[in-house]
Design a protein around this motif. Structure first.
Motif, PDB file in Angstrom:
ATOM      1  N   ARG A 178       1.073  -1.510   0.241  1.00 46.11           N
ATOM      2  CA  ARG A 178      -0.212   0.282  -0.179  1.00 46.11           C
ATOM      3  C   ARG A 178       0.579   1.134   0.477  1.00 46.11           C
ATOM      4  O   ARG A 178       0.203   2.098  -0.771  1.00 46.11           O
ATOM      5  N   GLU A 179       2.270   1.027   0.735  1.00 45.16           N
ATOM      6  CA  GLU A 179       3.450   1.778   0.743  1.00 45.16           C
ATOM      7  C   GLU A 179       4.002   2.720  -0.274  1.00 45.16           C
ATOM      8  O   GLU A 179       3.740   3.982  -0.394  1.00 45.16           O
TER       9      GLU A 179
ATOM     10  N   PHE B 149       0.907   3.843  -2.998  1.00 51.41           N
ATOM     11  CA  PHE B 149       0.864   5.694  -2.921  1.00 51.41           C
ATOM     12  C   PHE B 149       2.455   6.733  -3.620  1.00 51.41           C
ATOM     13  O   PHE B 149       2.161   7.471  -3.774  1.00 51.41           O
TER      14      PHE B 149
ATOM     15  N   SER C 290      -0.980   8.900   4.501  1.00 57.12           N
ATOM     16  CA  SER C 290      -0.886   7.299   4.053  1.00 57.12           C
ATOM     17  C   SER C 290      -0.125   6.756   5.139  1.00 57.12           C
ATOM     18  O   SER C 290      -0.432   5.673   4.734  1.00 57.12           O
TER      19      SER C 290
END
Length: 246
Positions: free
Chosen positions: A20-21, A24, A83
Motif C-alpha cells: 500500500r505504501e 501511494f 498515508s
C-alpha cells in the motif's frame, strides 16, 4: 482462484502495508512530476515577462499558476504523509534543532505569507529538540493557519516543563468556540466529509484538503510528542521532548 501476485493481508499484513505504501508513493510521484514541470515553466514565464502595464494580465495568470502549483504540491505531500501515519512509517530525518531559532524563522515566513500578526513568547533558556525540521514546521504551520482563518492574529506561548523535560506550545483559538461534537472530530482524517453536517459548518478548514490537523498530530506523535485541543485554554497544546542536554 487465489491471486498469487498479491500478498494475503490476513496472513501477511506487513506485506500488504508495504504494498500500500509503495502504491501511494508511486501515485504521488506520478502526480507530482507533471506539476513540477508546469510550475517550472510558469516561473520561467513570469521571470521573462516585461514589467510594462500591458503585460499585467499575463503576470497575474502566471502568478496564479505558480500559487496553484504550490498548493497542489503541498496537498500531494499532505496526502502522502496521511498515508504513512497509520502505518507508522514516517521515516523522520531527525537532527538537533535550536527551538527558539526554528520558531522565529517559521513565524516570520508564515506571517509574511498570511499577512497577519503572529505573537510569540519563549523562555530565556536555549531549548534544543530532536526533530525533523520540515515535518515539525508542517505541523505547527497547520495549527497556526487553522487559527488564522478565523482570527486576525495568532499567539504562541512556549513553556518549558522541567519535570517532564518537554517544551509545551500553547496556541489559543479565540474563535470559533468549538462544541464538544466539533472537538471530537477535529483531528479526524475523515473530517472533510463531515463538513456538510450542521455541527461542522462554522469550523475553519485545515488546509486545502482539510486534513492538516490529522497530519499535524500524526507527525507530532511521530516525534514522541502530543497535539490536543484544550477546551480550558481554549486552543491547541503541543508538547515535544527536549534533548537531554538542554
Amino acid at each position: 482462484m487465489v491471486d498469487q501476485t498479491r500478498p494475503d493481508k490476513t496472513t501477511n499484513p506487513q506485506a500488504e502495508d508495504s504494498l500500500r505504501e509503495q502504491f501511494f508513493s508511486y501515485i504521488f510521484h506520478e502526480l507530482r512530476t507533471p506539476l513540477t514541470v508546469i510550475h517550472s515553466y510558469a516561473q520561467i514565464l513570469a521571470a521573462k515577462l516585461p514589467g510594462t502595464p500591458e503585460f499585467n494580465s499575463q503576470r497575474r495568470i502566471s502568478e496564479q499558476m505558480i500559487n496553484q502549483g504550490d498548493e497542489m504540491v503541498d496537498m500531494i505531500e499532505e496526502l502522502l504523509e496521511a498515508s504513512r501515519i497509520p502505518l507508522g512509517r514516517l521515516n523522520l530525518d531527525l537532527a538537533e534543532i535550536n527551538f527558539q531559532e526554528f520558531l522565529e524563522n517559521l513565524v516570520e515566513r508564515l506571517a509574511e505569507t498570511e499577512g497577519k500578526d503572529i505573537i510569540w513568547q519563549t523562555p530565556d533558556q536555549n531549548l534544543t529538540v530532536l526533530a525533523d525540521g520540515p515535518r515539525l514546521e508542517r505541523s505547527i504551520r497547520a495549527v497556526l493557519t487553522f487559527i488564522l482563518q478565523a482570527n486576525e492574529a495568532a499567539e504562541i506561548r512556549v513553556e518549558f516543563d522541567e519535570t517532564r523535560n518537554h517544551v509545551r506550545l500553547l496556541m489559543p483559538l479565540p474563535k470559533p468556540i468549538l462544541t464538544p461534537e466539533q472537538v471530537k472530530v477535529l483531528f479526524d482524517l475523515y473530517r472533510p466529509i463531515l463538513r456538510e453536517q450542521p455541527f461542522q459548518l462554522d469550523v475553519p478548514k485545515a488546509g486545502g484538503l482539510d486534513i492538516g490537523l490529522y497530519v499535524a498530530r500524526g507527525l507530532v506523535e511521530g516525534h514522541k510528542g502530543t497535539l490536543v485541543y484544550s477546551e480550558e485554554l481554549p486552543g491547541f497544546v503541543m508538547t515535544l521532548p527536549v534533548s537531554a542536554d538542554a
